[in-house]
Motif scaffolding. Sequence first.
Motif, PDB file in Angstrom:
ATOM      1  N   ASP A  77       0.834  -1.196   0.000  1.00 46.93           N
ATOM      2  CA  ASP A  77       0.000   0.000   0.000  1.00 46.93           C
ATOM      3  C   ASP A  77       0.872   1.251   0.000  1.00 46.93           C
ATOM      4  O   ASP A  77       2.089   1.162  -0.167  1.00 46.93           O
ATOM      5  CB  ASP A  77      -0.974  -0.015   1.188  1.00 46.93           C
ATOM      6  CG  ASP A  77      -0.268  -0.066   2.542  1.00 46.93           C
ATOM      7  OD1 ASP A  77       0.921   0.301   2.637  1.00 46.93           O
ATOM      8  OD2 ASP A  77      -0.926  -0.473   3.525  1.00 46.93           O
ATOM      9  N   THR A 121       0.392   9.226  -4.184  1.00 50.39           N
ATOM     10  CA  THR A 121      -0.260   8.082  -3.539  1.00 50.39           C
ATOM     11  C   THR A 121      -1.600   8.440  -2.922  1.00 50.39           C
ATOM     12  O   THR A 121      -2.391   7.549  -2.630  1.00 50.39           O
ATOM     13  CB  THR A 121       0.649   7.447  -2.462  1.00 50.39           C
ATOM     14  OG1 THR A 121       0.978   8.430  -1.483  1.00 50.39           O
ATOM     15  CG2 THR A 121       1.910   6.860  -3.081  1.00 50.39           C
ATOM     16  N   VAL A 123      -3.924  10.658  -4.344  1.00 49.43           N
ATOM     17  CA  VAL A 123      -4.985  10.965  -5.307  1.00 49.43           C
ATOM     18  C   VAL A 123      -5.669   9.675  -5.757  1.00 49.43           C
ATOM     19  O   VAL A 123      -5.100   8.586  -5.632  1.00 49.43           O
ATOM     20  CB  VAL A 123      -4.450  11.748  -6.533  1.00 49.43           C
ATOM     21  CG1 VAL A 123      -3.853  13.083  -6.115  1.00 49.43           C
ATOM     22  CG2 VAL A 123      -3.456  10.931  -7.337  1.00 49.43           C
ATOM     23  N   PRO A 124      -6.885   9.786  -6.289  1.00 47.77           N
ATOM     24  CA  PRO A 124      -7.550   8.590  -6.822  1.00 47.77           C
ATOM     25  C   PRO A 124      -6.676   7.923  -7.887  1.00 47.77           C
ATOM     26  O   PRO A 124      -5.926   8.584  -8.606  1.00 47.77           O
ATOM     27  CB  PRO A 124      -8.840   9.144  -7.450  1.00 47.77           C
ATOM     28  CG  PRO A 124      -9.073  10.432  -6.739  1.00 47.77           C
ATOM     29  CD  PRO A 124      -7.711  10.988  -6.416  1.00 47.77           C
ATOM     30  N   HIS A 125      -6.777   6.615  -7.976  1.00 48.78           N
ATOM     31  CA  HIS A 125      -5.919   5.841  -8.875  1.00 48.78           C
ATOM     32  C   HIS A 125      -5.960   6.326 -10.321  1.00 48.78           C
ATOM     33  O   HIS A 125      -4.947   6.302 -11.003  1.00 48.78           O
ATOM     34  CB  HIS A 125      -6.266   4.353  -8.799  1.00 48.78           C
ATOM     35  CG  HIS A 125      -5.731   3.709  -7.565  1.00 48.78           C
ATOM     36  ND1 HIS A 125      -4.537   3.051  -7.543  1.00 48.78           N
ATOM     37  CD2 HIS A 125      -6.221   3.643  -6.303  1.00 48.78           C
ATOM     38  CE1 HIS A 125      -4.302   2.608  -6.327  1.00 48.78           C
ATOM     39  NE2 HIS A 125      -5.305   2.944  -5.556  1.00 48.78           N
ATOM     40  N   ASP A 126      -7.118   6.774 -10.788  1.00 48.78           N
ATOM     41  CA  ASP A 126      -7.189   7.199 -12.188  1.00 48.78           C
ATOM     42  C   ASP A 126      -6.476   8.527 -12.432  1.00 48.78           C
ATOM     43  O   ASP A 126      -6.261   8.915 -13.573  1.00 48.78           O
ATOM     44  CB  ASP A 126      -8.645   7.260 -12.677  1.00 48.78           C
ATOM     45  CG  ASP A 126      -9.505   8.224 -11.892  1.00 48.78           C
ATOM     46  OD1 ASP A 126      -9.209   8.498 -10.709  1.00 48.78           O
ATOM     47  OD2 ASP A 126     -10.508   8.702 -12.459  1.00 48.78           O
ATOM     48  N   LEU A 127      -6.074   9.213 -11.367  1.00 45.48           N
ATOM     49  CA  LEU A 127      -5.319  10.467 -11.515  1.00 45.48           C
ATOM     50  C   LEU A 127      -3.828  10.308 -11.207  1.00 45.48           C
ATOM     51  O   LEU A 127      -3.061  11.251 -11.390  1.00 45.48           O
ATOM     52  CB  LEU A 127      -5.915  11.544 -10.610  1.00 45.48           C
ATOM     53  CG  LEU A 127      -7.326  12.013 -10.964  1.00 45.48           C
ATOM     54  CD1 LEU A 127      -7.813  13.035  -9.941  1.00 45.48           C
ATOM     55  CD2 LEU A 127      -7.349  12.592 -12.363  1.00 45.48           C
ATOM     56  N   ARG A 128      -3.416   9.142 -10.737  1.00 47.28           N
ATOM     57  CA  ARG A 128      -2.023   8.966 -10.337  1.00 47.28           C
ATOM     58  C   ARG A 128      -1.037   9.236 -11.465  1.00 47.28           C
ATOM     59  O   ARG A 128      -0.033   9.906 -11.273  1.00 47.28           O
ATOM     60  CB  ARG A 128      -1.788   7.571  -9.776  1.00 47.28           C
ATOM     61  CG  ARG A 128      -2.239   7.444  -8.358  1.00 47.28           C
ATOM     62  CD  ARG A 128      -1.736   6.182  -7.737  1.00 47.28           C
ATOM     63  NE  ARG A 128      -2.207   6.138  -6.361  1.00 47.28           N
ATOM     64  CZ  ARG A 128      -1.991   5.155  -5.547  1.00 47.28           C
ATOM     65  NH1 ARG A 128      -1.295   4.110  -5.962  1.00 47.28           N
ATOM     66  NH2 ARG A 128      -2.449   5.198  -4.327  1.00 47.28           N
ATOM     67  N   LEU A 180      -7.887  -0.861  -8.785  1.00 45.72           N
ATOM     68  CA  LEU A 180      -8.724   0.265  -8.364  1.00 45.72           C
ATOM     69  C   LEU A 180      -8.869   1.313  -9.456  1.00 45.72           C
ATOM     70  O   LEU A 180      -9.854   2.029  -9.504  1.00 45.72           O
ATOM     71  CB  LEU A 180      -8.151   0.907  -7.103  1.00 45.72           C
ATOM     72  CG  LEU A 180      -8.156  -0.003  -5.871  1.00 45.72           C
ATOM     73  CD1 LEU A 180      -7.440   0.685  -4.718  1.00 45.72           C
ATOM     74  CD2 LEU A 180      -9.567  -0.373  -5.484  1.00 45.72           C
ATOM     75  N   SER A 181      -7.872   1.385 -10.353  1.00 41.55           N
ATOM     76  CA  SER A 181      -7.969   2.391 -11.420  1.00 41.55           C
ATOM     77  C   SER A 181      -9.055   2.034 -12.424  1.00 41.55           C
ATOM     78  O   SER A 181      -9.489   2.872 -13.186  1.00 41.55           O
ATOM     79  CB  SER A 181      -6.620   2.557 -12.119  1.00 41.55           C
ATOM     80  OG  SER A 181      -6.294   1.382 -12.808  1.00 41.55           O
ATOM     81  N   THR A 183     -11.966   0.820 -11.435  1.00 43.90           N
ATOM     82  CA  THR A 183     -13.250   0.969 -10.757  1.00 43.90           C
ATOM     83  C   THR A 183     -13.805   2.355 -11.068  1.00 43.90           C
ATOM     84  O   THR A 183     -13.149   3.367 -10.823  1.00 43.90           O
ATOM     85  CB  THR A 183     -13.086   0.823  -9.229  1.00 43.90           C
ATOM     86  OG1 THR A 183     -12.440  -0.423  -8.992  1.00 43.90           O
ATOM     87  CG2 THR A 183     -14.412   0.904  -8.521  1.00 43.90           C
ATOM     88  N   ARG A 185     -15.482   5.828 -10.738  1.00 42.05           N
ATOM     89  CA  ARG A 185     -15.708   6.724  -9.603  1.00 42.05           C
ATOM     90  C   ARG A 185     -17.142   7.196  -9.625  1.00 42.05           C
ATOM     91  O   ARG A 185     -17.715   7.438 -10.694  1.00 42.05           O
ATOM     92  CB  ARG A 185     -14.752   7.910  -9.674  1.00 42.05           C
ATOM     93  CG  ARG A 185     -13.342   7.475  -9.383  1.00 42.05           C
ATOM     94  CD  ARG A 185     -12.323   8.585  -9.380  1.00 42.05           C
ATOM     95  NE  ARG A 185     -12.810   9.872  -8.992  1.00 42.05           N
ATOM     96  CZ  ARG A 185     -12.314  11.011  -9.433  1.00 42.05           C
ATOM     97  NH1 ARG A 185     -11.342  11.003 -10.295  1.00 42.05           N
ATOM     98  NH2 ARG A 185     -12.790  12.162  -9.029  1.00 42.05           N
TER      99      ARG A 185
END
Length: 188
Positions: A77, A121, A123-128, A180-181, A183, A185
């Motif tokens: 994590d 780490t 931010v939401p996964h789709d913004l990483r 998770l990316s 999934t 939002r």
Amino acid sequence: MTITDRLIAPNATRSEATLCYSAAVAGGATAGLLAGHAGGSALVIAVVALVGFDLFGGAVVNATASAKRWFHRPGRDARHHLAFVAIHAQPFLLALVVPGFGWWTAAAIYGLVLAAAVVVTAVPHDLRTPVAFAATVFGTAITTAVLAVPTFLLWFGPVLLIKLLLAHLLPEPGTADDHLSMTPRPAG
């Protein structure tokens, strides 16, 4: 566990290992030659070459599929990723040995990279990915144009940012960390 398992990742392919070791050796040699050309002492050349070996090689290592699978396996994590970033204290080693690479510069680079890693780490996964790229390009501008860094070390900040933010923190599509990316939002 072999040396390649430790330096690259368990189950690294022969091609990955060859590429990673080649990048590390070429990076160490390039960094050492730049330090020598700038008139660095034997100690400066050796330390800069060692840092170059680690960072150039590590940027390539962390971008391999094997390392992505290893660092982003189930159970890993943000704490694990941030600890990995935090142990990269090379800026302080350079401040200790390289004239003209001051403690303020070391602290600024270290703090910049660590703060960027915290943001990436968080931010939401789709913004990483876009956040990591934004942090890397702005961090590159700061480390090369704002901070006092000897010319022969101008590569240091950008390569450290690439190794840690782009190569290490970003999961490979299809790894445990990447699920998770995918999934959606919630709208809102």
